[in-house]
Design a protein around this motif. Structure first.
Motif, PDB file in Angstrom:
ATOM      1  N   UNK A 127     -19.352  30.011  18.292  1.00 19.98           N
ATOM      2  CA  UNK A 127     -20.520  29.152  18.107  1.00 19.98           C
ATOM      3  C   UNK A 127     -21.268  29.089  19.441  1.00 19.98           C
ATOM      4  N   UNK A 128     -22.396  28.406  19.472  1.00 22.40           N
ATOM      5  CA  UNK A 128     -23.152  28.313  20.729  1.00 22.40           C
ATOM      6  C   UNK A 128     -22.288  27.696  21.819  1.00 22.40           C
ATOM      7  N   UNK A 129     -22.243  28.343  22.970  1.00 25.01           N
ATOM      8  CA  UNK A 129     -21.393  27.827  24.046  1.00 25.01           C
ATOM      9  C   UNK A 129     -21.818  28.359  25.405  1.00 25.01           C
ATOM     10  N   UNK A 130     -21.351  27.653  26.415  1.00 27.95           N
ATOM     11  CA  UNK A 130     -21.330  28.194  27.772  1.00 27.95           C
ATOM     12  C   UNK A 130     -19.917  28.707  27.989  1.00 27.95           C
ATOM     13  N   UNK A 131     -19.757  29.707  28.824  1.00 30.96           N
ATOM     14  CA  UNK A 131     -18.442  30.308  29.006  1.00 30.96           C
ATOM     15  C   UNK A 131     -17.510  29.392  29.804  1.00 30.96           C
ATOM     16  N   UNK A 132     -18.076  28.616  30.703  1.00 33.17           N
ATOM     17  CA  UNK A 132     -17.240  27.888  31.659  1.00 33.17           C
ATOM     18  C   UNK A 132     -16.133  27.040  31.013  1.00 33.17           C
ATOM     19  N   UNK A 133     -16.430  26.155  30.034  1.00 33.22           N
ATOM     20  CA  UNK A 133     -15.328  25.340  29.486  1.00 33.22           C
ATOM     21  C   UNK A 133     -14.196  26.167  28.884  1.00 33.22           C
ATOM     22  N   UNK A 134     -14.497  27.295  28.295  1.00 34.69           N
ATOM     23  CA  UNK A 134     -13.412  28.051  27.665  1.00 34.69           C
ATOM     24  C   UNK A 134     -12.718  29.030  28.609  1.00 34.69           C
ATOM     25  N   UNK A 135     -13.246  29.196  29.820  1.00 33.30           N
ATOM     26  CA  UNK A 135     -12.594  30.090  30.785  1.00 33.30           C
ATOM     27  C   UNK A 135     -12.179  29.381  32.075  1.00 33.30           C
ATOM     28  N   UNK A 136     -12.996  28.409  32.501  1.00 30.46           N
ATOM     29  CA  UNK A 136     -12.835  27.762  33.828  1.00 30.46           C
ATOM     30  C   UNK A 136     -12.831  28.832  34.934  1.00 30.46           C
ATOM     31  N   UNK A 137     -11.791  28.870  35.800  1.00 29.54           N
ATOM     32  CA  UNK A 137     -11.744  29.796  36.971  1.00 29.54           C
ATOM     33  C   UNK A 137     -12.800  29.419  38.027  1.00 29.54           C
ATOM     34  N   UNK A 138     -14.095  29.716  37.800  1.00 25.80           N
ATOM     35  CA  UNK A 138     -15.131  29.223  38.717  1.00 25.80           C
ATOM     36  C   UNK A 138     -16.420  29.034  37.939  1.00 25.80           C
ATOM     37  N   UNK A 139     -17.239  28.099  38.430  1.00 24.15           N
ATOM     38  CA  UNK A 139     -18.490  27.757  37.737  1.00 24.15           C
ATOM     39  C   UNK A 139     -19.466  28.919  37.668  1.00 24.15           C
ATOM     40  N   UNK A 140     -19.372  29.812  38.644  1.00 20.59           N
ATOM     41  CA  UNK A 140     -20.384  30.874  38.743  1.00 20.59           C
ATOM     42  C   UNK A 140     -19.847  32.222  38.255  1.00 20.59           C
ATOM     43  N   UNK A 141     -18.914  32.186  37.297  1.00 23.08           N
ATOM     44  CA  UNK A 141     -18.363  33.428  36.757  1.00 23.08           C
ATOM     45  C   UNK A 141     -19.399  34.218  35.967  1.00 23.08           C
TER      46      UNK A 141
END
Ligand SMILES: O=C(O)CCC(=O)C(=O)O
Ligand SMILES: [Fe+2]
Length: 283
Positions: A136-150
């Motif tokens: 669904x519509x998403x930003x990658x950050x919440x589902x991957x974390x690691x770094x904000x600028x991935x």
């Protein structure tokens, strides 16, 4: 100084839009074909494993997934076996670790210390008219974390047409910064983990952006900022949509460094324990 991988135009598009499409970035013969052959071979092994006769023609890059539709029509779980297997193809690892990928991160992110997101690489197999695993519509950050600028690297193994469902992106939306999410009700959904996350106030957000759905083919590469809004398309074709994704991040980005570059669901972490401020409870 050695030559750059990205042109100045590509760098500024990525900065402005949070997304850029690089046509013919990888070498079809040397980088992509061995992955398609690996998938062909694994489909053959799954046939042997389940006693299914192999009537396929010899391997060709255009028809590497022959037999797959037949297998999942016999037993959908065999598709899951193939999905788990194909991300372990050595040629796929070579692509994930391709020297140009690391260079891209260094060019996009000033003073980056590049990392490959563990558990953040795989080969999607989006089957015709199947909804359960559609993003669904998403930003990658919440589902991957690691770094904000991935950065998400997205590269198809088949021709991506309107019918097979290109990934859809809202250019410029990365400038919203990290956005809060809610969880769909697990009791009313067949989804789990990361597939349950939904943007808080999704409709209002999406109404403010235009959408692009780039048509790409094997060898092309789409780069997406970890904060740009994107979603799966709908596959209404008869063939499965095979596409590769992997994620690079940046060890020198302060937010990631402060949580120790934790991963999210795939690493067994519930992102809301790391970023409670980005979670809106619907209860
Ligand atoms: O390929 C898709 O449908 C979704 C891709 C996606 O969300 C990603 O690669 O991060
Ligand atoms: Fe994504």
């Amino acid at each position: 100084m050695s030559r750059s991988v990205l042109t100045q135009d590509q760098l500024s598009s990525f900065e402005r839009d949070g997304v850029v499409v690089l046509k013919n970035f990888y070498d079809r013969e040397n980088d992509i074909l061995p992955i398609q052959r690996g998938i062909y071979d694994i489909i053959g092994q799954v046939m042997i494993g389940h006693g299914v006769e192999d009537h396929r023609s010899a391997f060709s890059p255009e028809t590497f997934d022959d037999g797959y539709q037949h297998l999942i029509s016999m037993n959908r779980a065999w598709g899951g076996e193939i999905y788990d297997a194909v991300k372990q193809i050595p040629a796929f690892f070579r692509l994930v670790g391709h020297p140009s990928n690391e260079r891209i991160i260094s060019e996009l992110r000033k003073n980056a210390v590049p990392g490959i997101a563990a558990g953040g690489y795989g080969i999607r197999i989006d089957n015709p008219r199947e909804d359960k695993f559609r993003a669904m519509w998403h930003q990658e950050y919440p589902s991957q974390l690691r770094s904000l600028d991935g950065v998400v690297f997205w590269s198809p193994l088949v021709a991506i047409t309107e019918e097979i469902g290109p990934v859809v992106v809202c250019p410029g939306s990365h400038r919203e910064g990290p956005l809060p999410v809610i969880e769909a009700d697990p009791d009313n959904s067949n989804r789990t983990g990361t597939y349950l996350l939904m943007l808080h106030r999704e409709a209002e957000l999406l109404s403010r952006y235009s959408k692009i759905a780039p048509l790409t083919g094997p060898g092309d590469l789409i780069l997406m900022d970890f904060l740009v809004l994107h979603a799966s398309g709908h596959n209404i074709d008869t063939r499965s949509r095979w596409s590769m994704q992997f994620r690079y991040f940046n060890f020198s980005e302060p937010t990631g460094r402060s949580h120790g570059w934790k991963g999210s669901f795939a690493a067994g972490v519930d992102f809301k324990t790391v970023h409670p401020e980005l979670y809106v409870s619907s209860k």
